[in-house]
Design a protein around this motif. Sequence first.
Motif, PDB file in Angstrom:
ATOM      1  N   PRO A 176      32.743  20.957  36.877  1.00  0.00           N
ATOM      2  CA  PRO A 176      33.700  19.731  37.651  1.00  0.00           C
ATOM      3  C   PRO A 176      33.086  18.752  38.123  1.00  0.00           C
ATOM      4  O   PRO A 176      31.704  18.665  38.493  1.00  0.00           O
ATOM      5  CB  PRO A 176      34.125  20.821  38.880  1.00  0.00           C
ATOM      6  N   ASN A 177      33.742  17.750  38.198  1.00  0.00           N
ATOM      7  CA  ASN A 177      33.205  16.308  38.781  1.00  0.00           C
ATOM      8  C   ASN A 177      33.276  16.398  40.140  1.00  0.00           C
ATOM      9  O   ASN A 177      32.429  15.596  40.777  1.00  0.00           O
ATOM     10  CB  ASN A 177      34.105  15.216  38.018  1.00  0.00           C
ATOM     11  N   VAL A 178      34.344  16.886  40.752  1.00  0.00           N
ATOM     12  CA  VAL A 178      34.388  17.157  42.273  1.00  0.00           C
ATOM     13  C   VAL A 178      35.169  18.595  42.574  1.00  0.00           C
ATOM     14  O   VAL A 178      35.565  18.817  41.521  1.00  0.00           O
ATOM     15  CB  VAL A 178      35.553  15.972  42.796  1.00  0.00           C
ATOM     16  N   GLY A 179      35.435  18.683  43.813  1.00  0.00           N
ATOM     17  CA  GLY A 179      36.129  19.847  44.124  1.00  0.00           C
ATOM     18  C   GLY A 179      35.447  21.227  43.543  1.00  0.00           C
ATOM     19  O   GLY A 179      36.410  22.235  43.347  1.00  0.00           O
ATOM     20  N   GLU A 180      34.267  21.348  43.636  1.00  0.00           N
ATOM     21  CA  GLU A 180      33.599  22.726  43.319  1.00  0.00           C
ATOM     22  C   GLU A 180      33.943  23.643  44.217  1.00  0.00           C
ATOM     23  O   GLU A 180      33.888  24.602  43.914  1.00  0.00           O
ATOM     24  CB  GLU A 180      32.252  22.324  43.272  1.00  0.00           C
ATOM     25  N   GLU A 181      34.108  23.484  45.473  1.00  0.00           N
ATOM     26  CA  GLU A 181      34.692  24.658  46.416  1.00  0.00           C
ATOM     27  C   GLU A 181      35.954  25.372  45.911  1.00  0.00           C
ATOM     28  O   GLU A 181      36.118  26.375  45.940  1.00  0.00           O
ATOM     29  CB  GLU A 181      34.571  24.130  47.541  1.00  0.00           C
ATOM     30  N   ILE A 182      36.824  24.338  45.434  1.00  0.00           N
ATOM     31  CA  ILE A 182      38.148  25.109  44.857  1.00  0.00           C
ATOM     32  C   ILE A 182      37.635  25.686  43.847  1.00  0.00           C
ATOM     33  O   ILE A 182      38.525  27.000  43.660  1.00  0.00           O
ATOM     34  CB  ILE A 182      38.933  23.893  44.767  1.00  0.00           C
ATOM     35  N   LEU A 183      37.016  25.718  42.846  1.00  0.00           N
ATOM     36  CA  LEU A 183      36.601  26.216  41.743  1.00  0.00           C
ATOM     37  C   LEU A 183      35.981  27.719  42.150  1.00  0.00           C
ATOM     38  O   LEU A 183      36.269  28.590  41.574  1.00  0.00           O
ATOM     39  CB  LEU A 183      35.870  25.466  40.688  1.00  0.00           C
ATOM     40  N   ARG A 184      35.086  27.629  43.103  1.00  0.00           N
ATOM     41  CA  ARG A 184      34.378  28.834  43.469  1.00  0.00           C
ATOM     42  C   ARG A 184      35.466  29.621  44.116  1.00  0.00           C
ATOM     43  O   ARG A 184      35.150  31.136  43.954  1.00  0.00           O
ATOM     44  CB  ARG A 184      33.228  28.374  44.491  1.00  0.00           C
ATOM     45  N   ALA A 185      36.281  29.279  44.825  1.00  0.00           N
ATOM     46  CA  ALA A 185      37.284  30.122  45.263  1.00  0.00           C
ATOM     47  C   ALA A 185      38.105  30.639  44.435  1.00  0.00           C
ATOM     48  O   ALA A 185      38.488  32.020  44.333  1.00  0.00           O
ATOM     49  CB  ALA A 185      38.192  29.282  46.432  1.00  0.00           C
ATOM     50  N   TRP A 186      38.640  29.831  43.244  1.00  0.00           N
ATOM     51  CA  TRP A 186      39.244  30.478  41.972  1.00  0.00           C
ATOM     52  C   TRP A 186      38.704  31.624  41.495  1.00  0.00           C
ATOM     53  O   TRP A 186      39.091  32.679  41.158  1.00  0.00           O
ATOM     54  CB  TRP A 186      39.695  29.486  41.141  1.00  0.00           C
ATOM     55  N   LEU A 187      37.290  31.446  41.304  1.00  0.00           N
ATOM     56  CA  LEU A 187      36.515  32.467  40.744  1.00  0.00           C
ATOM     57  C   LEU A 187      36.454  33.843  41.442  1.00  0.00           C
ATOM     58  O   LEU A 187      36.656  34.943  41.003  1.00  0.00           O
ATOM     59  CB  LEU A 187      35.180  32.115  40.378  1.00  0.00           C
ATOM     60  N   VAL A 188      36.286  33.657  42.700  1.00  0.00           N
ATOM     61  CA  VAL A 188      36.285  34.923  43.668  1.00  0.00           C
ATOM     62  C   VAL A 188      37.591  35.678  43.436  1.00  0.00           C
ATOM     63  O   VAL A 188      37.827  36.705  43.542  1.00  0.00           O
ATOM     64  CB  VAL A 188      35.950  34.278  44.955  1.00  0.00           C
ATOM     65  N   GLU A 189      38.704  34.536  43.696  1.00  0.00           N
ATOM     66  CA  GLU A 189      40.160  35.445  43.783  1.00  0.00           C
ATOM     67  C   GLU A 189      40.424  35.864  42.431  1.00  0.00           C
ATOM     68  O   GLU A 189      41.304  36.939  42.486  1.00  0.00           O
ATOM     69  CB  GLU A 189      40.995  34.081  43.985  1.00  0.00           C
ATOM     70  N   HIS A 190      39.803  35.611  41.390  1.00  0.00           N
ATOM     71  CA  HIS A 190      40.095  36.264  40.075  1.00  0.00           C
ATOM     72  C   HIS A 190      39.151  36.963  39.517  1.00  0.00           C
ATOM     73  O   HIS A 190      39.144  37.202  38.260  1.00  0.00           O
ATOM     74  CB  HIS A 190      40.545  35.005  39.124  1.00  0.00           C
ATOM     75  N   ASP A 191      38.295  37.438  40.349  1.00  0.00           N
ATOM     76  CA  ASP A 191      37.176  38.696  39.662  1.00  0.00           C
ATOM     77  C   ASP A 191      36.114  37.983  38.768  1.00  0.00           C
ATOM     78  O   ASP A 191      35.633  38.718  37.964  1.00  0.00           O
ATOM     79  CB  ASP A 191      37.932  39.634  39.333  1.00  0.00           C
ATOM     80  N   TRP A 192      35.775  36.818  39.025  1.00  0.00           N
ATOM     81  CA  TRP A 192      34.822  36.201  38.233  1.00  0.00           C
ATOM     82  C   TRP A 192      33.560  35.937  39.267  1.00  0.00           C
ATOM     83  O   TRP A 192      33.758  35.557  40.160  1.00  0.00           O
ATOM     84  CB  TRP A 192      35.227  35.122  37.473  1.00  0.00           C
ATOM     85  N   VAL A 193      32.339  36.239  38.907  1.00  0.00           N
ATOM     86  CA  VAL A 193      31.254  36.134  39.573  1.00  0.00           C
ATOM     87  C   VAL A 193      30.166  34.944  39.056  1.00  0.00           C
ATOM     88  O   VAL A 193      29.859  35.046  37.857  1.00  0.00           O
ATOM     89  CB  VAL A 193      30.645  37.201  39.755  1.00  0.00           C
ATOM     90  N   LEU A 194      29.876  33.996  40.023  1.00  0.00           N
ATOM     91  CA  LEU A 194      28.927  33.041  39.559  1.00  0.00           C
ATOM     92  C   LEU A 194      27.460  33.828  39.105  1.00  0.00           C
ATOM     93  O   LEU A 194      26.828  34.257  40.048  1.00  0.00           O
ATOM     94  CB  LEU A 194      28.675  32.192  40.845  1.00  0.00           C
ATOM     95  N   THR A 195      27.068  33.368  38.040  1.00  0.00           N
ATOM     96  CA  THR A 195      25.640  34.030  37.776  1.00  0.00           C
ATOM     97  C   THR A 195      24.668  32.774  37.866  1.00  0.00           C
ATOM     98  O   THR A 195      23.551  33.236  37.693  1.00  0.00           O
ATOM     99  CB  THR A 195      25.780  34.365  36.302  1.00  0.00           C
ATOM    100  N   GLY A 196      24.864  31.825  37.984  1.00  0.00           N
ATOM    101  CA  GLY A 196      24.135  30.686  38.149  1.00  0.00           C
ATOM    102  C   GLY A 196      25.026  29.249  38.412  1.00  0.00           C
ATOM    103  O   GLY A 196      26.069  29.161  38.313  1.00  0.00           O
ATOM    104  N   GLU A 197      24.071  28.236  39.196  1.00  0.00           N
ATOM    105  CA  GLU A 197      24.544  27.091  39.331  1.00  0.00           C
ATOM    106  C   GLU A 197      23.510  26.195  39.162  1.00  0.00           C
ATOM    107  O   GLU A 197      22.069  26.244  39.326  1.00  0.00           O
ATOM    108  CB  GLU A 197      24.852  26.885  40.774  1.00  0.00           C
TER     109      GLU A 197
END
Length: 259
Positions: free
Chosen positions: A124-145
């Motif tokens: 994402p160019n902006v709005g990373e926080e929104i994307l992290r929240a979406w991943l959590v809500e839909h059962d995806w886990v960050l494996t790296g940043e």
Amino acid sequence: MNNVKLSDRLSRVLDQIPAGSRLADIGSDHALLPVAAVQGGKAVSAIAGEVNPGPFEAAKRGVAEAGLGRVIDVRRGDGLEVLEAGEADCVTVCGMGGALIAAILDRGTALGKLHGVKTLVLQPNVGEEILRAWLVEHDWVLTGEQILEEDGKIYEILTAAREDAAAGLTNDALYRTRKLAHGELLCDRERMLQMGPWLLEAPNAVFAAKWRSEQAKLEGILQSLSRSELESAEEKRNQIRGRMTLISEVLACLPKVKP
């Protein structure tokens, strides 16, 4: 055609694609990433999706010039609508706002387009926080940043896999309240969603620069709001002060980082 040359940003994205993937690159522009992924052996096949006519035609030309028309399918359509369920196991979406990427993933999920997808690589160019929240809500886990600066702009790259409790890959584990490895500051889920759980554990100079810049922007907004006596303005001021406090606490405990 010689191997395509990618920007540093797209090279970092390419590094996150698992070897042997069936790739779907959404918003592919000139199809540089799919071409590089196939040429480099990262992808055995790819779909390049593009909604805009100009980039769509450019993507077709790029794939044809690379001689990869048999393994890269260029499709015109909106977001994940170009993808059929089970066609890809890795999806990349780059160069858009976090809210737009989240909306694309949301629609794709509702349509079953992510069936069979194991890896998401998102820039994402902006709005990373929104994307992290979406991943959590839909059962995806960050494996790296990752965070990097290129041509005067700062970018983050988020890599995610589906939750797997048996393997210990859960959001509860990732976002558990804990002290940072480099300090005594307790980080909770709110702070990690905003600033990135992996980035907070290993901050670099670009991370520090991003949040100092954000702090300065918030200070400017706060000053402009100080002239208003509306109740809504006071509520907004309190929100901004809270965000500024959250950022300043992290910046205060960062180790001296190298570029």
